[in-house]
Design an enzyme around this catalytic site. Structure first.
Site, short mmCIF file in Angstrom:
data_model
loop_
_atom_site.label_atom_id
_atom_site.label_comp_id
_atom_site.label_asym_id
_atom_site.label_seq_id
_atom_site.Cartn_x
_atom_site.Cartn_y
_atom_site.Cartn_z
N GLU A 89 0.14 -1.28 5.61
CA GLU A 89 1.20 -0.83 6.53
C GLU A 89 0.95 0.59 6.98
OE1 GLU A 89 5.18 1.02 7.56
OE2 GLU A 89 3.68 1.58 6.06
N ASP B 173 0.82 -1.21 0.00
CA ASP B 173 0.00 0.00 0.00
C ASP B 173 0.85 1.26 0.00
OD1 ASP B 173 0.73 -0.85 2.67
OD2 ASP B 173 -0.56 0.72 3.46
#
Length: 486
Positions: free
Chosen positions: A146, A79
């Site tokens: 994350e 991400d």
């Protein structure tokens, strides 16, 4: 623009980065990038796993002669932070990142670049695809989410990974080897309030704060950057104290892990104070700009007459919230007494949303010391509860305790010195790396973190150094050749 990126060296890394940046990959919305990575692994004919959390694991056997080396986990997160300038027209859900070259830097056109952590992902993809790179057995671990909770790392079960060494490719200075990081906790303060009709003879203003640098709420927190939410609250507080300003709406900041760059408010005052308010507002604006002129030269603050809103905040709630925001700590709380120049504990007042009878304030508190994280969290809880808010803690994750006796650290220090004729900086960082979380289920795994130089992460000023990527790639390949025997 992106075609230029594909010509950069090392081509195998930049091409993978360009492929990745064509795929939308917001935190908690990683469906497309997960499918992209699964297809990539299967196309290579490698064992490819998608765990129940969403993480992707791709396994590649050792090359000839490296079968007796320790297996290595290469780890990065899929991400990226989605941020754009207010004037930039861009849809992260459907568009790929528009990149361009500026000297030694690759940048994005008005948005975040995704080098955090896309460069790490791209490097791992290039290694998986290569038929010539020498390496031990590899497990490529691509985690999700994350940036907004580390739920991918938290959801990875013990026993899934077989590697003995983990190389996390998520550090942002190419001369640093990271052996520790901060933990974090999300703090959310919320309450409702009664809306009141606008006092008679009112005039409305739209107050705008923008042009701030923003940045990573961990790695950049020590720089003294402007926080749009704190600046806006200062303006509102002063307007209330001097002219009885009433708040209708406030909308400032965005993500918890990004220092807020912009805020907008709709307020009203008695029309009789129009000239005096304008004069006082301009005076305070000049003072604030002077305070930040060195580090925030593009700070832009305006108050423009606008249409009257229908309602304003209850007066008592407004006073409590503005005072709480004034008192709430933002920035560095404590420096580490054990590691020079390391921020130990900090807070980012990331998001302030007021309107339609609701207040919501979102913070991210970080600390490399668990007791420090709890201490600052309690302080913030106290100040917001005094303003009548309900305060919730969520998304807590542990820090990564440095191990100066790490065997893989010794390998990296020696290899870096040989390659670049200088000693690397061995550091701990004030960002949240996934190593601390992964270490809970894999306590015997030897972990280290490094990466290319990336500046301005989590902001539209994000950029990655081209020469640094070349250095990072060379370093990574040499490390893989020097992994110890089992």
């Amino acid at each position: 623009m992106n075609s230029e990126i594909r010509t950069l060296e090392p081509k195998e890394v930049w091409n993978k980065f360009a492929d990745l940046n064509a795929v939308p990959r917001a935190s908690k919305k990683e469906e497309q990038v997960i499918a992209f990575m699964l297809a990539f692994g299967k196309q290579l004919g490698l064992e490819t796993i998608n765990d129940e959390t969403g993480n992707v694991i791709i396994r590649k056997p050792a090359t000839t002669g490296f079968e007796n080396r320790k297996a290595v986990v290469l780890q990065s997160h899929l991400d990226m932070v989605h941020q754009k300038n207010s004037e930039t027209i861009f849809d992260f859900a459907t568009q790929g990142i528009e990149m361009f070259i500026d000297g030694d830097w690759v940048k994005a056109n008005g948005t975040t670049l995704g080098a955090d952590n896309g460069m790490g992902v791209a490097a791992i993809m290039a290694i998986l695809e290569s038929k010539t790179i020498q390496h031990p057995a590899i497990e490529a671990l691509f985690t999700i989410d994350e940036e907004t909770g580390m739920t991918g790392a938290m959801g990875l079960k013990g026993g899934v990974l077989q590697g003995q060494i983990l190389l996390n490719l998520d550090t942002e200075e190419d001369d640093e080897i990271d052996i520790g990081c901060a933990g974090g906790i999300d703090i959310t303060a919320a309450r409702s309030y009664t809306e009141e009709t606008i006092p008679e003879n009112s005039i409305a203003y739209k107050i705008t704060v923008k042009g701030l640098n923003g940045g990573h709420s961990g790695m950049d927190i020590h720089r003294g950057l402007g926080n749009a939410n704190k600046i806006m609250n200062r303006l509102l507080f002063n307007g209330f104290e001097e002219f009885g300003l009433r708040i209708s709406k406030v909308d400032g900041g965005s993500l918890r892990n990004a220092i807020p760059r912009e805020s907008e408010a709709i307020v009203v005052i008695d029309r009789v104070h129009h000239d005096a308010f304008a004069f006082e507002f301009n005076q305070l604006t000049s003072i604030i700009k002077k305070e930040f002129k060195t580090i925030e030269p593009s700070l832009f603050i305006t108050a423009e007459v606008t249409d009257l809103p229908e309602t304003v905040m209850n007066l008592g709630v407004q006073e409590g919230i503005t005072k709480a925001l004034y008192a709430a700590h933002n920035g560095v709380y404590r420096m580490s007494p054990d590691m020079e120049d390391l921020v130990e504990t900090s807070n980012n007042i990331a998001r302030v949303k007021i309107g339609e009878g609701k207040v919501k304030i979102m913070c991210l508190t970080r600390s490399s010391v668990e007791s420090g994280k709890i201490d600052l969290s309690n302080a913030l809880q106290s100040v917001f509860e005094l303003a009548g808010c309900e305060v919730n803690f969520s998304g807590s994750y542990p820090g990564w305790k440095p191990n100066v006796n790490s065997p893989i650290l010794k390998v990296l220090i020696e290899k870096y010195s040989q390659l670049f004729n200088e000693e690397p900086q061995v550091v701990a960082c004030h960002a949240g790396l996934e190593c601390g979380i992964l270490g809970q289920n894999y306590p015997e795994m030897d972990m280290i973190s490094f990466g290319p130089t990336i500046k301005g992460a989590h902001s539209p000023d994000e950029r990655v150094s081209i020469s640094s990527v070349q250095k990072f790639w060379k370093f990574t390949l040499e490390i893989l050749k020097d992994i110890p025997q089992k």
